[in-house]
Design a protein around this motif. Sequence first.
Motif, PDB file in Angstrom:
ATOM      1  N   GLN A   1     -73.089  18.939  10.490  1.00 17.16           N
ATOM      2  CA  GLN A   1     -73.717  17.791   9.830  1.00 17.16           C
ATOM      3  C   GLN A   1     -73.959  16.712  10.878  1.00 17.16           C
ATOM      4  O   GLN A   1     -73.102  16.444  11.721  1.00 17.16           O
ATOM      5  CB  GLN A   1     -72.840  17.239   8.710  1.00 17.16           C
ATOM      6  N   LEU A   2     -75.119  16.088  10.802  1.00 18.66           N
ATOM      7  CA  LEU A   2     -75.507  15.047  11.752  1.00 18.66           C
ATOM      8  C   LEU A   2     -75.918  13.797  10.983  1.00 18.66           C
ATOM      9  O   LEU A   2     -76.719  13.876  10.052  1.00 18.66           O
ATOM     10  CB  LEU A   2     -76.686  15.518  12.605  1.00 18.66           C
ATOM     11  N   VAL A   3     -75.370  12.670  11.384  1.00 14.86           N
ATOM     12  CA  VAL A   3     -75.697  11.401  10.731  1.00 14.86           C
ATOM     13  C   VAL A   3     -76.072  10.385  11.803  1.00 14.86           C
ATOM     14  O   VAL A   3     -75.244  10.033  12.652  1.00 14.86           O
ATOM     15  CB  VAL A   3     -74.522  10.869   9.900  1.00 14.86           C
ATOM     16  N   GLU A   4     -77.315   9.930  11.751  1.00 13.86           N
ATOM     17  CA  GLU A   4     -77.795   8.945  12.716  1.00 13.86           C
ATOM     18  C   GLU A   4     -77.563   7.525  12.200  1.00 13.86           C
ATOM     19  O   GLU A   4     -77.523   7.290  10.997  1.00 13.86           O
ATOM     20  CB  GLU A   4     -79.296   9.099  12.995  1.00 13.86           C
ATOM     21  N   SER A   5     -77.474   6.598  13.135  1.00 14.15           N
ATOM     22  CA  SER A   5     -77.399   5.179  12.805  1.00 14.15           C
ATOM     23  C   SER A   5     -77.916   4.383  13.999  1.00 14.15           C
ATOM     24  O   SER A   5     -78.083   4.931  15.094  1.00 14.15           O
ATOM     25  CB  SER A   5     -75.965   4.768  12.473  1.00 14.15           C
TER      26      SER A   5
ATOM     27  N   SER B   1     -77.016   6.112  17.474  1.00 13.86           N
ATOM     28  CA  SER B   1     -75.855   6.985  17.491  1.00 13.86           C
ATOM     29  C   SER B   1     -76.081   8.138  16.521  1.00 13.86           C
ATOM     30  O   SER B   1     -76.775   7.986  15.517  1.00 13.86           O
ATOM     31  CB  SER B   1     -74.594   6.225  17.073  1.00 13.86           C
ATOM     32  N   CYS B   2     -75.465   9.268  16.836  1.00 12.68           N
ATOM     33  CA  CYS B   2     -75.523  10.435  15.955  1.00 12.68           C
ATOM     34  C   CYS B   2     -74.146  11.058  15.932  1.00 12.68           C
ATOM     35  O   CYS B   2     -73.673  11.565  16.953  1.00 12.68           O
ATOM     36  CB  CYS B   2     -76.555  11.427  16.462  1.00 12.68           C
TER      37      CYS B   2
ATOM     38  N   THR C   1     -70.319  12.743  19.408  1.00 15.79           N
ATOM     39  CA  THR C   1     -71.252  11.664  19.130  1.00 15.79           C
ATOM     40  C   THR C   1     -72.328  11.631  20.209  1.00 15.79           C
ATOM     41  O   THR C   1     -72.024  11.646  21.398  1.00 15.79           O
ATOM     42  CB  THR C   1     -70.545  10.302  19.073  1.00 15.79           C
ATOM     43  N   LEU C   2     -73.547  11.609  19.763  1.00 15.32           N
ATOM     44  CA  LEU C   2     -74.703  11.529  20.659  1.00 15.32           C
ATOM     45  C   LEU C   2     -75.255  10.121  20.616  1.00 15.32           C
ATOM     46  O   LEU C   2     -75.319   9.513  19.539  1.00 15.32           O
ATOM     47  CB  LEU C   2     -75.768  12.525  20.201  1.00 15.32           C
ATOM     48  N   TYR C   3     -75.661   9.614  21.770  1.00 13.44           N
ATOM     49  CA  TYR C   3     -76.205   8.262  21.855  1.00 13.44           C
ATOM     50  C   TYR C   3     -77.581   8.280  22.517  1.00 13.44           C
ATOM     51  O   TYR C   3     -77.897   9.154  23.315  1.00 13.44           O
ATOM     52  CB  TYR C   3     -75.291   7.355  22.688  1.00 13.44           C
ATOM     53  N   LEU C   4     -78.347   7.270  22.181  1.00 12.92           N
ATOM     54  CA  LEU C   4     -79.599   7.027  22.895  1.00 12.92           C
ATOM     55  C   LEU C   4     -79.715   5.530  23.099  1.00 12.92           C
ATOM     56  O   LEU C   4     -79.937   4.782  22.140  1.00 12.92           O
ATOM     57  CB  LEU C   4     -80.812   7.545  22.126  1.00 12.92           C
TER      58      LEU C   4
ATOM     59  N   GLN D   1     -85.027   4.891  11.327  1.00  8.91           N
ATOM     60  CA  GLN D   1     -86.291   4.236  11.643  1.00  8.91           C
ATOM     61  C   GLN D   1     -86.113   3.216  12.756  1.00  8.91           C
ATOM     62  O   GLN D   1     -85.215   2.368  12.693  1.00  8.91           O
ATOM     63  CB  GLN D   1     -86.859   3.538  10.401  1.00  8.91           C
ATOM     64  N   VAL D   2     -86.973   3.292  13.746  1.00  7.55           N
ATOM     65  CA  VAL D   2     -87.058   2.279  14.799  1.00  7.55           C
ATOM     66  C   VAL D   2     -88.445   1.652  14.730  1.00  7.55           C
ATOM     67  O   VAL D   2     -89.453   2.361  14.807  1.00  7.55           O
ATOM     68  CB  VAL D   2     -86.817   2.893  16.186  1.00  7.55           C
ATOM     69  N   THR D   3     -88.480   0.347  14.567  1.00 11.28           N
ATOM     70  CA  THR D   3     -89.747  -0.375  14.513  1.00 11.28           C
ATOM     71  C   THR D   3     -89.754  -1.450  15.583  1.00 11.28           C
ATOM     72  O   THR D   3     -88.837  -2.285  15.634  1.00 11.28           O
ATOM     73  CB  THR D   3     -89.961  -1.021  13.137  1.00 11.28           C
TER      74      THR D   3
END
Length: 117
Positions: A3-7, A21-22, A79-82, A112-114
């Motif tokens: 399971q992957l949850v982005e924020s 973050s993921c 945890t994955l980051y960008l 969403q990134v705006t």
Amino acid sequence: QVQLVESGGGLVQPGGSLRLSCAASGSIFSINTMAWYRQAPGKQRELVARITANGDTNYADSAKGRFTISRDNAKNTVTLYLQMNNLQPEDTAVYYCNALTMRRDYWGQGTQVTVSS
């Protein structure tokens, strides 16, 4: 199953920064490469950056010099980051986390990134 949850998405002005973050859970031991993709309205989903289990990275040309991908392999979580700097309006998109295992890949729900003034 993974399971992957982005924020971390949101609205930012041009030139600003965001860190996505993921959080991965489930069968995290099976995860090899992880990546960030994005999809802008009316466009195909595209790779932004990927990182292997060994920490090797590669970036789309549009991300080089501005974005940094990283991952934290803790005991029970991954945890994955960008880190995204100097964001521009063309970076506006839904950003998705991807995790690749031996059997299949998994996707998060997107964040969403705006980028707008």
